[in-house]
Every structure is written in C-alpha cells, then in structure tokens.
Design a protein around this motif. Sequence first.
Motif, mmCIF file in Angstrom:
data_model
loop_
_atom_site.group_PDB
_atom_site.id
_atom_site.type_symbol
_atom_site.label_atom_id
_atom_site.label_comp_id
_atom_site.label_asym_id
_atom_site.label_seq_id
_atom_site.Cartn_x
_atom_site.Cartn_y
_atom_site.Cartn_z
ATOM 1 N N LYS A 1 -5.699 10.350 -18.504
ATOM 2 C CA LYS A 1 -4.471 11.106 -18.729
ATOM 3 C C LYS A 1 -3.466 10.386 -19.631
ATOM 4 O O LYS A 1 -2.445 10.968 -19.985
ATOM 5 C CB LYS A 1 -3.837 11.462 -17.392
ATOM 6 C CG LYS A 1 -4.699 12.396 -16.587
ATOM 7 C CD LYS A 1 -4.655 13.789 -17.156
ATOM 8 C CE LYS A 1 -5.981 14.467 -17.169
ATOM 9 N NZ LYS A 1 -5.989 15.741 -17.841
ATOM 10 N N VAL B 1 -12.691 19.012 -12.939
ATOM 11 C CA VAL B 1 -11.611 19.874 -13.409
ATOM 12 C C VAL B 1 -10.428 19.856 -12.453
ATOM 13 O O VAL B 1 -10.588 20.078 -11.251
ATOM 14 C CB VAL B 1 -12.145 21.318 -13.571
ATOM 15 C CG1 VAL B 1 -11.002 22.290 -13.725
ATOM 16 C CG2 VAL B 1 -13.049 21.399 -14.792
ATOM 17 N N ILE C 1 -9.345 16.152 -8.941
ATOM 18 C CA ILE C 1 -10.061 17.377 -9.311
ATOM 19 C C ILE C 1 -9.975 18.380 -8.168
ATOM 20 O O ILE C 1 -9.618 18.042 -7.043
ATOM 21 C CB ILE C 1 -11.535 17.139 -9.716
ATOM 22 C CG1 ILE C 1 -12.319 16.426 -8.598
ATOM 23 C CG2 ILE C 1 -11.610 16.345 -11.000
ATOM 24 C CD1 ILE C 1 -13.829 16.349 -8.870
ATOM 25 N N THR D 1 -9.223 18.303 -19.783
ATOM 26 C CA THR D 1 -10.249 17.340 -20.217
ATOM 27 C C THR D 1 -11.542 18.083 -20.529
ATOM 28 O O THR D 1 -12.149 17.883 -21.593
ATOM 29 C CB THR D 1 -10.531 16.298 -19.102
ATOM 30 O OG1 THR D 1 -9.308 15.722 -18.675
ATOM 31 C CG2 THR D 1 -11.489 15.229 -19.588
ATOM 32 N N TYR E 1 -6.772 3.693 -5.401
ATOM 33 C CA TYR E 1 -6.972 4.361 -4.108
ATOM 34 C C TYR E 1 -7.338 3.363 -3.006
ATOM 35 O O TYR E 1 -7.846 3.759 -1.967
ATOM 36 C CB TYR E 1 -8.082 5.421 -4.230
ATOM 37 C CG TYR E 1 -7.873 6.366 -5.390
ATOM 38 C CD1 TYR E 1 -6.962 7.416 -5.288
ATOM 39 C CD2 TYR E 1 -8.559 6.199 -6.587
ATOM 40 C CE1 TYR E 1 -6.748 8.283 -6.353
ATOM 41 C CE2 TYR E 1 -8.351 7.068 -7.651
ATOM 42 C CZ TYR E 1 -7.445 8.097 -7.531
ATOM 43 O OH TYR E 1 -7.227 8.948 -8.580
ATOM 44 N N SER F 1 -6.553 20.366 -14.182
ATOM 45 C CA SER F 1 -5.931 21.361 -15.079
ATOM 46 C C SER F 1 -6.993 22.052 -15.927
ATOM 47 O O SER F 1 -6.780 23.145 -16.437
ATOM 48 C CB SER F 1 -4.926 20.671 -16.003
ATOM 49 O OG SER F 1 -5.614 19.830 -16.913
HETATM 50 N N1 PMP Z 1 -9.901 12.952 -12.379
HETATM 51 C C1 PMP Z 1 -8.707 12.395 -12.086
HETATM 52 C C2 PMP Z 1 -8.672 11.118 -11.314
HETATM 53 C C3 PMP Z 1 -7.515 13.036 -12.489
HETATM 54 O O1 PMP Z 1 -6.327 12.485 -12.177
HETATM 55 C C4 PMP Z 1 -7.603 14.250 -13.198
HETATM 56 C C5 PMP Z 1 -6.338 14.954 -13.606
HETATM 57 N N2 PMP Z 1 -5.681 15.518 -12.482
HETATM 58 C C6 PMP Z 1 -8.871 14.797 -13.457
HETATM 59 C C7 PMP Z 1 -10.003 14.094 -13.052
HETATM 60 C C8 PMP Z 1 -9.067 16.157 -14.093
HETATM 61 O O2 PMP Z 1 -8.550 16.258 -15.361
HETATM 62 P P1 PMP Z 1 -8.031 17.644 -15.954
HETATM 63 O O3 PMP Z 1 -6.643 17.883 -15.391
HETATM 64 O O4 PMP Z 1 -7.976 17.415 -17.412
HETATM 65 O O5 PMP Z 1 -8.944 18.724 -15.549
#
Ligand code: PMP
Length: 304
Positions: free
Chosen positions: A42, A176, A221, A181, A296, A178
């Motif tokens: 991120k 997934v 996710i 990615t 974590y 948001s």
């Molecule tokens: N894995 C982790 C640890 C995340 O923090 C996130 C974002 N919330 C994701 C995966 C998924 O990414 P995205 O929001 O782009 O789907």
Amino acid sequence: MLVSNVFSLIGDTPLLEIGIPVPNDSKIFAKLEFLNPGGSVKDRLGMSLIEAAIKRGDIDDKTTIIEPTAGNTGIGVALAAVKYQLTTILVVPEQFSIEKQMLMKALGAKIIHTPHELGMKGAIVKSKELAAEIKNAYVPNQFYNLDNPAAYEKTLGKEILKDLATQKIDAFVAGVGSGGTFVGTVKPLLKQYPKLKTVVVQPEGSILDNKPAHAHKTEGIGVEMVPPFFKDVRIDEIKTISDKDAFSYVALAAKKLGLFIGSSSGAALAASLKLAKTLPRKSNIVTIFPDSSERYLSKGIYKN
Ligand code: PMP
C-alpha cells in the motif's frame, strides 16, 4: 546503493520463486511487497493517491487528508504525507492490528476509531462526516477512487512483466480488499497474456462466494460488497481460504523459506498451491505477498 530519500525506494520489489514443492511441477512467484519502506503493497497506493490529487489540484499544502483504512493504506498515505508535509487523519475500524496504528501515529497521522461491528462501511461514513466538518479536507477513498487500480497498473503489473521477461505467465492470484491491487496489476498482465487465468483470493466470511459475511482473522483481505473496480476486468475464479489454512502457510513460510509474511500472503500462497493442482504441468503462477507478519505479532500470528 546510495539514496537521497526513502520515498524513492517504493516499488521495484523482488519477485521470489517460491522454493517449496508445487503440484504439477509448476512454479509460484511472489512479489515481496513487505520490502517497501512502509512495509506493504500500500506504499505504492499512498504515494499515488496523494501525487495524483496534487497534480489535479485537489490538494494544496494546507489540505487535511482523511482516509478510511484497515491500516496498510493508512501507513502508505501517512508516508506520502510526510513527503509533502500534509496533515492526515486515518479512520480505522477498531479491530485492526495495533502495530499498524503505532506506525501510522509515528508518521504523524491522527487516528480515529470506528466500531468493529460497523466494519469498513462505518469507517467510510465517518470519513465523509469528518470531511464535511473540516475545511479544506480531501478523502482519497481508496474503495472508489480510480487512482487506486491505476497505481498498480502503472507500477506492480509492469514490474511483474519485466521481472518475468524470460518466462511466460499462466495465472495471477491475489487477495482482495479494495480490489485495487488485483484489478490494477492484472490489466497489463492480461494485455500481454489474454489467456491468463485470473484468480481472486478471499478469506471465509467474505461475500464473493455469495455466502453470508462473518468475521475472520485473515487481515487486509475480504469484502462486504463487490469492489466497484471488478467491473473493469475478467475474473475467472474465486478461491476462498480458511483462516486456518492462511495461518498455516504463514508458519510454513517462516520455517521453510525464512519469510515473515502476513496472513493475506499466507492465503495467497495457499490459493496458489490449490490452483497449481488444477493447471497444466509446468504452469507459472504469479502472486503478491502484501505485508509482513511483524505487524501482527501482538495478535499471535505464530500461535495459531
Ligand atoms: N493484504 C493486506 C495485508 C492489505 O492490507 C490489503 C489492503 N487492505 C490487501 C491485501 C488487499 O489489497 P487491495 O485493497 O488492493 O485489494
């Protein structure tokens, strides 16, 4: 390697060939996104959301950035806010890991909690309320902002094609939240490989398999609604991974590969190995390891 600032180190992460036996003589390659300076995939988004808004004139040096986030996007946004010295308020549902919140605060962001039971929706509503109260506020809102998938299309997807320039790609597997990615990364891959198998990973309790939503331990996710970005790409398969499986691959990655991966990476690895059983021999699967287990430890990531 001599660098003049840490922000230039975002992106261009290594692509690791996973060194455990993979079914059907296939290979799994994982982008090690925890090696970004803010510790997750991120960082790419945080910098991109802020820089795109500056470019459009949506932000000036007095703007307060307000963002609903599970944590890693918050760290990415707070990191970008350090570069541009912007005030940042992050709205975080209260169940998420304390380490992420400590890092956001260390970068100078203010944190506002919303109740666990209201989920991300509660954080989105609260962000909008705050933005209405605060003069010159900007809410990037990663869940709807097309700058989100665009960040990954421009960087991560293109990097993967470069990293694997000498090898074909048969499948792309990613978790997934948001959806930014997954959707952004898969677009350039599909352009080069139209037959690419595209596989979304979700934890049990996420609604993409049309089962009722419930809480899960896999962090980062899982969705409460179908991400709006999904309408832009073809999704071939959804793999639902239990917390138990995700955390068992987190443990295995440390013991067998020396990798500190978070639970969404564990779920991605579990899903990639399951997928390998169903693909032709010698397939190449690419996945993403979004962050590290180190964020974590207080939640007992290695005690499951
Ligand atoms: N894995 C982790 C640890 C995340 O923090 C996130 C974002 N919330 C994701 C995966 C998924 O990414 P995205 O929001 O782009 O789907």
